[in-house]
Structures are given as structure tokens and as C-alpha cells.
Design a protein around this motif. Structure first.
Motif, PDB file in Angstrom:
ATOM      1  N   GLN A 104      -6.357   6.565  -3.936  1.00  0.00           N
ATOM      2  CA  GLN A 104      -5.482   7.208  -2.958  1.00  0.00           C
ATOM      3  C   GLN A 104      -6.212   7.455  -1.646  1.00  0.00           C
ATOM      4  O   GLN A 104      -5.671   7.209  -0.562  1.00  0.00           O
ATOM      5  CB  GLN A 104      -4.944   8.528  -3.513  1.00  0.00           C
ATOM      6  CG  GLN A 104      -3.924   9.194  -2.585  1.00  0.00           C
ATOM      7  CD  GLN A 104      -3.275  10.402  -3.225  1.00  0.00           C
ATOM      8  OE1 GLN A 104      -3.684  10.845  -4.293  1.00  0.00           O
ATOM      9  NE2 GLN A 104      -2.265  10.935  -2.558  1.00  0.00           N
ATOM     10  N   ASN A 105      -7.427   7.924  -1.741  1.00  0.00           N
ATOM     11  CA  ASN A 105      -8.225   8.173  -0.545  1.00  0.00           C
ATOM     12  C   ASN A 105      -8.453   6.895   0.249  1.00  0.00           C
ATOM     13  O   ASN A 105      -8.283   6.852   1.477  1.00  0.00           O
ATOM     14  CB  ASN A 105      -9.563   8.797  -0.952  1.00  0.00           C
ATOM     15  CG  ASN A 105     -10.441   9.112   0.249  1.00  0.00           C
ATOM     16  OD1 ASN A 105      -9.988   9.691   1.220  1.00  0.00           O
ATOM     17  ND2 ASN A 105     -11.700   8.707   0.165  1.00  0.00           N
ATOM     18  N   GLN A 106      -8.829   5.828  -0.453  1.00  0.00           N
ATOM     19  CA  GLN A 106      -9.088   4.557   0.225  1.00  0.00           C
ATOM     20  C   GLN A 106      -7.808   3.917   0.748  1.00  0.00           C
ATOM     21  O   GLN A 106      -7.811   3.264   1.793  1.00  0.00           O
ATOM     22  CB  GLN A 106      -9.806   3.597  -0.731  1.00  0.00           C
ATOM     23  CG  GLN A 106     -11.201   4.044  -1.138  1.00  0.00           C
ATOM     24  CD  GLN A 106     -12.138   4.155   0.057  1.00  0.00           C
ATOM     25  OE1 GLN A 106     -11.909   3.554   1.098  1.00  0.00           O
ATOM     26  NE2 GLN A 106     -13.200   4.932  -0.099  1.00  0.00           N
ATOM     27  N   LEU A 107      -6.703   4.102   0.029  1.00  0.00           N
ATOM     28  CA  LEU A 107      -5.420   3.549   0.481  1.00  0.00           C
ATOM     29  C   LEU A 107      -4.985   4.182   1.798  1.00  0.00           C
ATOM     30  O   LEU A 107      -4.445   3.497   2.675  1.00  0.00           O
ATOM     31  CB  LEU A 107      -4.346   3.770  -0.586  1.00  0.00           C
ATOM     32  CG  LEU A 107      -4.422   2.855  -1.810  1.00  0.00           C
ATOM     33  CD1 LEU A 107      -3.534   3.398  -2.930  1.00  0.00           C
ATOM     34  CD2 LEU A 107      -4.018   1.429  -1.448  1.00  0.00           C
ATOM     35  N   GLU A 108      -5.215   5.477   1.937  1.00  0.00           N
ATOM     36  CA  GLU A 108      -4.866   6.163   3.185  1.00  0.00           C
ATOM     37  C   GLU A 108      -5.688   5.624   4.351  1.00  0.00           C
ATOM     38  O   GLU A 108      -5.166   5.412   5.448  1.00  0.00           O
ATOM     39  CB  GLU A 108      -5.075   7.669   3.026  1.00  0.00           C
ATOM     40  CG  GLU A 108      -4.061   8.329   2.102  1.00  0.00           C
ATOM     41  CD  GLU A 108      -4.387   9.787   1.817  1.00  0.00           C
ATOM     42  OE1 GLU A 108      -5.459  10.250   2.298  1.00  0.00           O
ATOM     43  OE2 GLU A 108      -3.595  10.460   1.127  1.00  0.00           O
ATOM     44  N   LYS A 109      -6.980   5.408   4.092  1.00  0.00           N
ATOM     45  CA  LYS A 109      -7.843   4.867   5.141  1.00  0.00           C
ATOM     46  C   LYS A 109      -7.422   3.446   5.520  1.00  0.00           C
ATOM     47  O   LYS A 109      -7.421   3.072   6.696  1.00  0.00           O
ATOM     48  CB  LYS A 109      -9.296   4.871   4.674  1.00  0.00           C
ATOM     49  CG  LYS A 109      -9.902   6.252   4.523  1.00  0.00           C
ATOM     50  CD  LYS A 109     -11.346   6.171   4.038  1.00  0.00           C
ATOM     51  CE  LYS A 109     -11.962   7.546   3.874  1.00  0.00           C
ATOM     52  NZ  LYS A 109     -13.362   7.480   3.373  1.00  0.00           N
TER      53      LYS A 109
ATOM     54  N   ILE B  21       0.836  -1.197   0.000  1.00  0.00           N
ATOM     55  CA  ILE B  21       0.000   0.000   0.000  1.00  0.00           C
ATOM     56  C   ILE B  21       0.876   1.254   0.000  1.00  0.00           C
ATOM     57  O   ILE B  21       0.619   2.216  -0.731  1.00  0.00           O
ATOM     58  CB  ILE B  21      -0.925   0.004   1.229  1.00  0.00           C
ATOM     59  CG1 ILE B  21      -2.042  -1.030   1.037  1.00  0.00           C
ATOM     60  CG2 ILE B  21      -1.531   1.386   1.468  1.00  0.00           C
ATOM     61  CD1 ILE B  21      -2.797  -1.338   2.295  1.00  0.00           C
ATOM     62  N   GLN B  22       1.925   1.249   0.809  1.00  0.00           N
ATOM     63  CA  GLN B  22       2.802   2.406   0.885  1.00  0.00           C
ATOM     64  C   GLN B  22       3.532   2.634  -0.433  1.00  0.00           C
ATOM     65  O   GLN B  22       3.712   3.781  -0.864  1.00  0.00           O
ATOM     66  CB  GLN B  22       3.788   2.222   2.039  1.00  0.00           C
ATOM     67  CG  GLN B  22       3.135   2.315   3.408  1.00  0.00           C
ATOM     68  CD  GLN B  22       4.065   1.950   4.551  1.00  0.00           C
ATOM     69  OE1 GLN B  22       5.075   1.254   4.358  1.00  0.00           O
ATOM     70  NE2 GLN B  22       3.740   2.407   5.749  1.00  0.00           N
ATOM     71  N   ASP B  23       3.949   1.542  -1.086  1.00  0.00           N
ATOM     72  CA  ASP B  23       4.607   1.676  -2.393  1.00  0.00           C
ATOM     73  C   ASP B  23       3.644   2.248  -3.422  1.00  0.00           C
ATOM     74  O   ASP B  23       4.014   3.110  -4.235  1.00  0.00           O
ATOM     75  CB  ASP B  23       5.114   0.307  -2.870  1.00  0.00           C
ATOM     76  CG  ASP B  23       6.293  -0.200  -2.045  1.00  0.00           C
ATOM     77  OD1 ASP B  23       6.916   0.625  -1.347  1.00  0.00           O
ATOM     78  OD2 ASP B  23       6.569  -1.415  -2.104  1.00  0.00           O
TER      79      ASP B  23
END
Length: 274
Positions: free
Chosen positions: A237-242, A105-107
Motif C-alpha cells: 500500500q505504501n509503495q502503491l501510493e508512491k 494501481i487504484q483498483d
């Protein structure tokens, strides 16, 4: 959800410890009917930590140690010991699954933030999906092992001491509730079945920045990311942050629980070796 530390003090009277264990068991059982959201999973992990802290106190009671050390109860004591290592293994699988997911996810977030080209983004999305496939495979194996742990023999060879039966039964209840929570957690991490990887995907992600998307996808943070990756980079991007935040919270809960499970196993080993 803050996972707190606990003092080493505990009630001196056995029935208070047993009552406390019953309260934790009751709360966790009642939570099984609730939705499997990230917040409910975190609450259950915190509740499990409380339960296993209480179990550790229960194992320190002379009554418990006497019940588990009796030769005629060796079979059941060894079952509990075997169960303790399996719980640690399942907990380890969950920890590894979260850690692996967070790394990918971070990558992926890094590429999206840098506005990397389509080729780089395609590569990272594929990497994430491949990671998800590996995680699902490990979880499937762990879930099969969980089912095998649910079968326990009856108390046919236990002596007629009702207190002995009660102690071993209580410890089995703790194991059963722990299994149920781990099952919920693993199902949460696994999420839905991944769609086939036909990779006109990234082009769709880029183009959809200019398109309104009215359809909302229901599901947990993992499933929302899987769905978002088929829509838009901004949505992803929004969902990845969550999801990253959700994973961080669950990792903290699992780490605290893992340490408590180790303490419980050590206590069982000490009882059986005396």
C-alpha cells in the motif's frame, strides 16, 4: 515538478535560438548519465518540453524553412517528418502504459483499503500483474522501433551550404536526445522482469503483517511495487501510493510534451507543403 506554460515570444535573431537549443541539448545529454529515478525522468520530460518549444521556434526561421524546403534536401526533411510521427507513437505508448498501470494501481489500493478478502485481493493482484505483462510487451515493441529510428543516412546529397547542414543536423540531434529520454522512460516503466505468478502470494502478504521485514529492495517505484507485492499488504500500500504519485507527475509531463510534439510535426508539414 511543475510543467509550465510558455509565451509565444522568442528571440528574433537566429543564432540566439540555435544557442538556446544547444543549451537544452547539452543539459539533456549530461542528464543521461544520471540515475533513472522518477524525479530525474520528470526533469528530463520538462527539459524535452523546453527543447521542443525551442525547436518550434527554430522551424519558424526563414533559414530553417529554406533549408528544409529545398528539393535536394527532401530525403532528409521527410526523414525528420517520419521521425516526428514515430516520436508521437512512442510518446503515446508511454502515456497508455502509465494510464493502464495507474488504473490497476487504484483498483488494488481500493481493495487493500477496504480490507477485502483474500479472494478479492488475489484477483486484483493477478489483474495488476497481467497488466504489467501487457505493458512490458508494448514497451518491448516500442523499444525495438526506437532502435530502428537511430539509423540515419549521411549527408551525402546535401548541398554545400553549411547552414543547411547545421539546421538539419540540429534537428536530428533533437530527435536523438528525445529518443534517449523516451528510452529511459520506457525502461523505467518496464522495471524488472516479473517473477512467476505462484499464488501463495496473498497468504504471504497477510501473514507478513505480523512479521518484521528487514530486507530493503532497491529500484524505481515500479520495481518496488512488484517486490512489495511479494511481502506485505501494508508494504504494498505504501509503495502503491508512491507509484501513483510518480505516474501522475509523469503523465502531466508527457501530456505537455505530446502537445509540443504535435506542433513540431505540424510545422514540418507546413514547410514541406509549401
Amino acid at each position: 515538478m511543475a510543467f509550465h506554460t510558455r509565451s509565444n515570444s522568442f528571440p528574433s535573431r537566429p543564432h540566439l535560438i540555435v544557442h538556446e537549443a544547444d543549451q537544452h541539448l547539452c543539459r539533456l545529454r549530461s542528464s543521461e548519465a544520471t540515475c533513472t529515478s522518477s524525479s530525474s525522468i520528470s526533469d528530463k520530460l520538462s527539459g524535452l518540453q523546453d527543447l521542443h518549444y525551442c525547436t518550434e521556434n527554430l522551424l519558424q526561421l526563414p533559414l530553417s524553412q529554406q533549408a528544409l524546403s529545398q528539393e535536394q534536401n527532401d530525403k532528409y526533411a521527410n526523414e525528420l517528418l517520419d521521425g516526428s510521427i514515430r516520436l508521437l507513437e512512442v510518446c503515446g505508448t508511454a502515456k497508455d502504459s502509465l494510464s493502464q498501470s495507474k488504473e490497476c494501481i487504484q483498483d488494488l489500493q481500493s481493495i487493500i483499503r477496504r480490507r477485502g478478502g483474500e479472494s478479492a485481493l488475489t484477483s486484483e493482484v493477478r489483474k495488476y500483474m497481467a497488466s504489467r505483462k501487457m505493458v512490458k510487451k508494448a514497451i518491448h515493441k516500442a523499444m525495438v522501433n526506437l532502435k530502428g529510428m537511430k539509423n540515419r543516412s549521411a549527408f551525402s546529397s546535401l548541398n554545400n551550404d553549411n547552414e543547411t547542414v547545421a539546421i538539419i543536423s540540429k534537428l536530428r540531434d533533437v530527435e536523438a536526445v528525445t529518443l534517449a529520454v523516451f528510452e529511459s522512460l520506457l525502461s523505467f516503466i518496464s522495471g524488472p522482469k516479473l517473477q512467476p505468478s505462484s499464488w501463495s502470494l496473498v497468504s504471504k502478504m497477510m501473514q507478513s503483517k505480523r512479521m518484521a521485514c528487514n530486507e530493503e529492495t532497491e529500484g524505481n517505484e515500479f520495481s518496488l511495487v512488484d517486490a512489495a507485492l511479494h511481502k506485505s499488504a501494508d508494504k504494498a500500500q505504501n509503495q502503491l501510493e508512491k507509484l501513483e504519485s510518480c505516474i501522475q507527475e509523469q503523465e502531466e509531463g508527457l501530456e505537455c510534451l505530446f502537445r509540443q510534439l504535435i506542433k513540431t510535426r505540424v510545422s514540418l508539414l507546413n514547410i514541406l507543403n509549401h
